[in-house]
Structures are given as structure tokens and as C-alpha cells.
Design a protein around this motif. Structure first.
Motif, PDB file in Angstrom:
ATOM      1  N   VAL A 101       0.865  -1.174   0.000  1.00  0.00           N
ATOM      2  CA  VAL A 101       0.000   0.000   0.000  1.00  0.00           C
ATOM      3  C   VAL A 101       0.901   1.224   0.000  1.00  0.00           C
ATOM      4  O   VAL A 101       1.944   1.236   0.662  1.00  0.00           O
ATOM      5  N   ILE A 102       0.531   2.202  -0.802  1.00  0.00           N
ATOM      6  CA  ILE A 102       1.234   3.491  -0.761  1.00  0.00           C
ATOM      7  C   ILE A 102       0.197   4.597  -0.558  1.00  0.00           C
ATOM      8  O   ILE A 102      -0.984   4.423  -0.864  1.00  0.00           O
ATOM      9  N   SER A 104       0.189   8.665  -1.709  1.00  0.00           N
ATOM     10  CA  SER A 104       0.960   9.682  -2.426  1.00  0.00           C
ATOM     11  C   SER A 104       0.338  11.058  -2.245  1.00  0.00           C
ATOM     12  O   SER A 104      -0.878  11.208  -2.104  1.00  0.00           O
ATOM     13  N   GLY A 106       0.826  14.526  -4.435  1.00  0.00           N
ATOM     14  CA  GLY A 106       1.480  14.948  -5.679  1.00  0.00           C
ATOM     15  C   GLY A 106       2.259  13.773  -6.241  1.00  0.00           C
ATOM     16  O   GLY A 106       1.723  12.679  -6.376  1.00  0.00           O
ATOM     17  N   LYS A 107       3.531  13.982  -6.540  1.00  0.00           N
ATOM     18  CA  LYS A 107       4.366  12.890  -7.051  1.00  0.00           C
ATOM     19  C   LYS A 107       5.213  12.249  -5.954  1.00  0.00           C
ATOM     20  O   LYS A 107       6.129  11.487  -6.236  1.00  0.00           O
ATOM     21  N   LEU A 108       4.902  12.599  -4.713  1.00  0.00           N
ATOM     22  CA  LEU A 108       5.696  12.087  -3.587  1.00  0.00           C
ATOM     23  C   LEU A 108       4.981  10.939  -2.875  1.00  0.00           C
ATOM     24  O   LEU A 108       3.809  11.061  -2.519  1.00  0.00           O
ATOM     25  N   ILE A 109       5.702   9.849  -2.664  1.00  0.00           N
ATOM     26  CA  ILE A 109       5.164   8.736  -1.876  1.00  0.00           C
ATOM     27  C   ILE A 109       5.471   9.020  -0.408  1.00  0.00           C
ATOM     28  O   ILE A 109       6.623   9.056  -0.001  1.00  0.00           O
ATOM     29  N   LEU A 143       7.775  14.140   5.408  1.00  0.00           N
ATOM     30  CA  LEU A 143       8.230  13.943   4.028  1.00  0.00           C
ATOM     31  C   LEU A 143       7.706  15.060   3.116  1.00  0.00           C
ATOM     32  O   LEU A 143       8.424  15.547   2.240  1.00  0.00           O
ATOM     33  N   TYR A 147      10.304  17.327   0.978  1.00  0.00           N
ATOM     34  CA  TYR A 147      10.289  17.332  -0.498  1.00  0.00           C
ATOM     35  C   TYR A 147       9.068  18.102  -1.007  1.00  0.00           C
ATOM     36  O   TYR A 147       8.182  17.535  -1.651  1.00  0.00           O
ATOM     37  N   ASP A 149       8.564  20.280  -3.343  1.00  0.00           N
ATOM     38  CA  ASP A 149       8.352  20.412  -4.793  1.00  0.00           C
ATOM     39  C   ASP A 149       7.696  19.169  -5.373  1.00  0.00           C
ATOM     40  O   ASP A 149       6.750  19.261  -6.160  1.00  0.00           O
ATOM     41  N   ALA A 150       8.209  18.000  -5.004  1.00  0.00           N
ATOM     42  CA  ALA A 150       7.618  16.752  -5.501  1.00  0.00           C
ATOM     43  C   ALA A 150       6.184  16.606  -4.990  1.00  0.00           C
ATOM     44  O   ALA A 150       5.309  16.100  -5.703  1.00  0.00           O
ATOM     45  N   ALA A 153       3.943  18.680  -7.102  1.00  0.00           N
ATOM     46  CA  ALA A 153       3.926  18.373  -8.543  1.00  0.00           C
ATOM     47  C   ALA A 153       2.699  17.550  -8.938  1.00  0.00           C
ATOM     48  O   ALA A 153       2.149  16.827  -8.128  1.00  0.00           O
TER      49      ALA A 153
END
Lengths: 153, 153
Positions: A101-102, A104, A106-109, A143, A147, A149-150, A153
Motif C-alpha cells: 500500500v502506498i 501519495s 502529488g508525485k511524492l510517496i 516527508l 520534499y 516540490d515533488a 507536482a
């Protein structure tokens, strides 16, 4: 909530309110419709004794998968509330109860966990559940801060 | 490869080699064992005419799901080769052929696609498949460059 006054109180943590909401959302067959809040939360508690009596290997049933999804979806909602950005869970669970399972942003996990022994999913107590949830939410929000920016995104 | 000299040539693209490798890896029932390279790649081609003859709604079978997973796994391997960091695909596909696939590098999601009409998965030609793959790989590698810290995490 008159019914909860007669029962042991639920932990005073916003995660519980989200768990109730998510558990109702994943309750496609209306299994929980006539239950009070305490009864809805009870299946999440698996004591050491109960765990010992469960088979080591087992196929998780649909209600259990629904509880697992409700738990990680509640985490996502609390992460979303904490950072103001959409948090989305994604599940990959095999019939044998293994998977990943993740969550997220944006584009960050922000959360990434292997799943195993899904058929024994549960917590020693609801307080322990909230404690673990708070840790996971805090780590995820950290996190997002690390991060940004990610996450944007 | 004597057999391929008699058949139309496969596109000269490293993606094809990876597709052959991944298709064999996902071939749990040995369906492809006696096929040559050209025959292994043929099911990935779905012409406009073939697509027109397919039902709009349909449950994808296991071989098709295996091809879809081989395709995204091949993309992940090419992304990994391009950036030198591990790239991992994750799938969530319903029985009805809807879902989501992501590829992550570290904590960065470098490819994120909604899946629908999975039962009609395929490409007008193998050249078109390579063209699309190159675009997706380039875009993913660009994300790794843009967010190097999240990709390293």
C-alpha cells in the motif's frame, strides 16, 4: 451519542472520527449500518490471544480487506488535513493477503508499506491504533515538508 | 535468431528486448514457451479494425493482464537503466479492467496512469509501442532529474 456512554469510551483522537467515516464508506454491504460507534471499531482490535488462535496463513475475506482499506484511507485523509494537499492511497493486495500500500501526495510517496498476513490485520487496542496512526501521519507530513516540490507536482 | 529472418523484423529498439524478457517473466503458464520473438510480440498489436470488433466493456483475461504488467515492468526496467536507480511498478487493476499503475523511483512517482478498457490493451503497431514507450521513459527520467532528492530517498 447516548449509546457510547454505556460502553467503554473510544479514544479521544481525530483519527477515530475518520476511521468511522472511512469504515462506513467501505461498507458496501451495509454490514455496519445498525452498529454504534464502539461496535463499528471493535473488529479493528485483535488481541494477542486472538492473534495466537488465528491460522498463520489464511485468505483475507472482503470485510477484512474493507477494514484495511478504511485504515489506510483514514491515514490519507489525516495526512491531507495536515498538509492541505490531496493524499491518495493505492492498494495492491493478492488473494493470499500479501501486497503493498502506498499513499501519495502529488508525485511524492509519503507512506509505503509491504502488506503480509493481511488476514490477521488489527491492533492490540484502539489506543495503540491511534498511536501508530499518529506516528505514520507525522512521518508522512515530515516527508511533505522535506520534499515540497515533488509533493506539489 | 534464425526464425526472425523469415518474419517481418522487430523494431530495432532496446525496449523490444526488455518486452520479450518481461513477457517471458510474466508467462506463468508457459503459454509463450514455444513461440519465436515475433510471435511473442504479436498479441501486443491491436489494429484499429481489431479494436472496433472488440466489445466496449469486457473483463480482461489473465494473459492480457500479464501483457499489461509486462509492458509497465519493461518501462520500469528502461527507466532504471536510464537513471541507475531502482524503478518499481505497482498495479491496482479491478476485475472489470479499471485501475491505476504507477512506477516509483525512491519516493518519487515517475509514471502515474489511470487504466481503463484494459481488455482492449494494445498498440497499432510495435513501432508505435516503442514510440510511446520512449516518450514515457523520457518523461520519467526528466522527473528524476527535476526531483533528485525525492528520487534518492
Amino acid at each position: 451519542m447516548t449509546e457510547t456512554t454505556e460502553k467503554p469510551a473510544l479514544p479521544d483522537n481525530p483519527f477515530i472520527a475518520e476511521m468511522l467515516r472511512q469504515t462506513r464508506a467501505f461498507d458496501s454491504y451495509g454490514v455496519n449500518e445498525d452498529l454504534n460507534q464502539f461496535e463499528i471499531m471493535q473488529p479493528y482490535v485483535v488481541t494477542k490471544e486472538q492473534r495466537r488462535d488465528m491460522p498463520i496463513i489464511g485468505d483475507p475475506d472482503e470485510e477484512l480487506i474493507a477494514r484495511l482499506k478504511a485504515y489506510y484511507s483514514a491515514l490519507a485523509m489525516r495526512i491531507e488535513a495536515g498538509c492541505g494537499k490531496m493524499a491518495t492511497p493505492m492498494f495492491n493486495i493478492s488473494h493470499e493477503g500479501f501486497g503493498r500500500v502506498i499513499i501519495s501526495v502529488g508525485k511524492l510517496i509519503v507512506l509505503d508499506r509491504s502488506l503480509r498476513d493481511v488476514h490477521r490485520f488489527g491492533f492490540p487496542s484502539l489506543d495503540k491504533m491511534c498511536e501508530e496512526a499518529d506516528k505514520l501521519i507525522t512521518a508522512a507530513l515530515k516527508l511533505v515538508e522535506t520534499y515540497p516540490d515533488a509533493a506539489e507536482a
